[in-house]
Design a protein around this motif. Structure first.
Motif, PDB file in Angstrom:
ATOM      1  N   GLY A  74       0.781  -1.227   0.000  1.00  0.00           N
ATOM      2  CA  GLY A  74       0.000   0.000   0.000  1.00  0.00           C
ATOM      3  C   GLY A  74       0.814   1.279   0.000  1.00  0.00           C
ATOM      4  O   GLY A  74       0.258   2.374   0.088  1.00  0.00           O
ATOM      5  N   HIS A  75       2.136   1.155  -0.102  1.00  0.00           N
ATOM      6  CA  HIS A  75       2.985   2.343  -0.129  1.00  0.00           C
ATOM      7  C   HIS A  75       2.852   3.037  -1.484  1.00  0.00           C
ATOM      8  O   HIS A  75       2.990   2.419  -2.525  1.00  0.00           O
ATOM      9  CB  HIS A  75       4.446   1.961   0.119  1.00  0.00           C
ATOM     10  CG  HIS A  75       5.382   3.126   0.076  1.00  0.00           C
ATOM     11  ND1 HIS A  75       5.367   4.127   1.020  1.00  0.00           N
ATOM     12  CD2 HIS A  75       6.338   3.459  -0.811  1.00  0.00           C
ATOM     13  CE1 HIS A  75       6.291   5.014   0.729  1.00  0.00           C
ATOM     14  NE2 HIS A  75       6.895   4.633  -0.377  1.00  0.00           N
ATOM     15  N   GLU A  76       2.626   4.348  -1.442  1.00  0.00           N
ATOM     16  CA  GLU A  76       2.395   5.127  -2.654  1.00  0.00           C
ATOM     17  C   GLU A  76       3.587   6.028  -2.952  1.00  0.00           C
ATOM     18  O   GLU A  76       4.209   6.586  -2.039  1.00  0.00           O
ATOM     19  CB  GLU A  76       1.151   6.004  -2.471  1.00  0.00           C
ATOM     20  CG  GLU A  76      -0.103   5.216  -2.111  1.00  0.00           C
ATOM     21  CD  GLU A  76      -1.173   6.083  -1.476  1.00  0.00           C
ATOM     22  OE1 GLU A  76      -1.973   5.554  -0.675  1.00  0.00           O
ATOM     23  OE2 GLU A  76      -1.205   7.285  -1.773  1.00  0.00           O
ATOM     24  N   VAL A  77       3.865   6.191  -4.253  1.00  0.00           N
ATOM     25  CA  VAL A  77       4.902   7.104  -4.717  1.00  0.00           C
ATOM     26  C   VAL A  77       4.311   7.930  -5.852  1.00  0.00           C
ATOM     27  O   VAL A  77       3.578   7.391  -6.685  1.00  0.00           O
ATOM     28  CB  VAL A  77       6.147   6.337  -5.201  1.00  0.00           C
ATOM     29  CG1 VAL A  77       7.199   7.303  -5.723  1.00  0.00           C
ATOM     30  CG2 VAL A  77       6.733   5.483  -4.078  1.00  0.00           C
ATOM     31  N   TYR A  78       4.638   9.236  -5.888  1.00  0.00           N
ATOM     32  CA  TYR A  78       4.105  10.132  -6.909  1.00  0.00           C
ATOM     33  C   TYR A  78       5.217  10.957  -7.537  1.00  0.00           C
ATOM     34  O   TYR A  78       6.202  11.297  -6.888  1.00  0.00           O
ATOM     35  CB  TYR A  78       3.094  11.097  -6.284  1.00  0.00           C
ATOM     36  CG  TYR A  78       1.894  10.412  -5.680  1.00  0.00           C
ATOM     37  CD1 TYR A  78       1.884  10.033  -4.337  1.00  0.00           C
ATOM     38  CD2 TYR A  78       0.772  10.124  -6.447  1.00  0.00           C
ATOM     39  CE1 TYR A  78       0.785   9.387  -3.780  1.00  0.00           C
ATOM     40  CE2 TYR A  78      -0.332   9.482  -5.901  1.00  0.00           C
ATOM     41  CZ  TYR A  78      -0.310   9.116  -4.570  1.00  0.00           C
ATOM     42  OH  TYR A  78      -1.401   8.482  -4.027  1.00  0.00           O
ATOM     43  N   PHE A  98      -4.954   4.317  -5.700  1.00  0.00           N
ATOM     44  CA  PHE A  98      -5.458   3.365  -4.709  1.00  0.00           C
ATOM     45  C   PHE A  98      -6.038   2.147  -5.403  1.00  0.00           C
ATOM     46  O   PHE A  98      -6.350   2.182  -6.592  1.00  0.00           O
ATOM     47  CB  PHE A  98      -6.484   4.009  -3.772  1.00  0.00           C
ATOM     48  CG  PHE A  98      -7.750   4.491  -4.434  1.00  0.00           C
ATOM     49  CD1 PHE A  98      -7.799   5.724  -5.062  1.00  0.00           C
ATOM     50  CD2 PHE A  98      -8.901   3.718  -4.395  1.00  0.00           C
ATOM     51  CE1 PHE A  98      -8.963   6.183  -5.645  1.00  0.00           C
ATOM     52  CE2 PHE A  98     -10.069   4.170  -4.985  1.00  0.00           C
ATOM     53  CZ  PHE A  98     -10.106   5.404  -5.617  1.00  0.00           C
ATOM     54  N   ARG A  99      -6.161   1.089  -4.631  1.00  0.00           N
ATOM     55  CA  ARG A  99      -6.679  -0.176  -5.140  1.00  0.00           C
ATOM     56  C   ARG A  99      -8.012  -0.514  -4.489  1.00  0.00           C
ATOM     57  O   ARG A  99      -8.208  -0.266  -3.309  1.00  0.00           O
ATOM     58  CB  ARG A  99      -5.715  -1.309  -4.773  1.00  0.00           C
ATOM     59  CG  ARG A  99      -4.652  -1.622  -5.759  1.00  0.00           C
ATOM     60  CD  ARG A  99      -3.986  -2.917  -5.330  1.00  0.00           C
ATOM     61  NE  ARG A  99      -2.704  -2.692  -4.740  1.00  0.00           N
ATOM     62  CZ  ARG A  99      -1.577  -3.093  -5.315  1.00  0.00           C
ATOM     63  NH1 ARG A  99      -1.605  -3.700  -6.483  1.00  0.00           N
ATOM     64  NH2 ARG A  99      -0.425  -2.885  -4.724  1.00  0.00           N
ATOM     65  N   ASP A 100      -8.884  -1.087  -5.273  1.00  0.00           N
ATOM     66  CA  ASP A 100     -10.100  -1.703  -4.758  1.00  0.00           C
ATOM     67  C   ASP A 100      -9.855  -3.202  -4.857  1.00  0.00           C
ATOM     68  O   ASP A 100     -10.043  -3.805  -5.913  1.00  0.00           O
ATOM     69  CB  ASP A 100     -11.302  -1.270  -5.600  1.00  0.00           C
ATOM     70  CG  ASP A 100     -12.593  -1.996  -5.220  1.00  0.00           C
ATOM     71  OD1 ASP A 100     -13.637  -1.659  -5.777  1.00  0.00           O
ATOM     72  OD2 ASP A 100     -12.537  -2.906  -4.370  1.00  0.00           O
TER      73      ASP A 100
END
Length: 116
Positions: free
Chosen positions: A55-59, A70-72
């Protein structure tokens, strides 16, 4: 070979919002590190955002604070929520598995046009 289907693009005014969606066969989107990428006319495809299995996000810097990946996992769908859109966000947006993304085959993408 996994095929990705992107949707949700369109024409929006500056400051508007769109939510992009990405699906693939089975649970693929939920099982791997995934990303969103974009390609504007005359430019190379570039990284936009990624999310790993934890769940770690990078932009990329230019979208920080405006875009959210995000994921469903219930529906095995990857999303990109885009707010405060700017004309420079205009591009075809693609999703793909994040590892070695530059060398992977691509789907059709979804066109995002930000214009007044």
């Amino acid at each position: 070979q996994v095929q990705f289907v992107e949707s949700g693009g369109g024409l929006v005014q500056p400051g508007g919002s769109l939510r992009l969606s990405c699906t693939a066969s089975g649970r693929f989107v939920s099982l791997y590190d995934m990303g969103w990428y974009r390609q504007a006319p005359g430019h190379q495809r570039e990284f936009v955002a990624s999310i790993n299995v934890a769940g770690h996000e990078v932009y990329r810097d230019s979208v920080k604070g405006r875009f959210t990946i995000f994921r469903d996992n219930l529906n095995h769908t990857l999303h990109l929520q885009m707010n405060s859109l700017k004309p420079e966000d205009t591009a075809v947006y693609y999703c793909n598995r994040h590892v070695n993304w530059r060398t992977r085959p691509w789907g059709q993408g979804t066109q995002v046009t930000v214009s007044s």
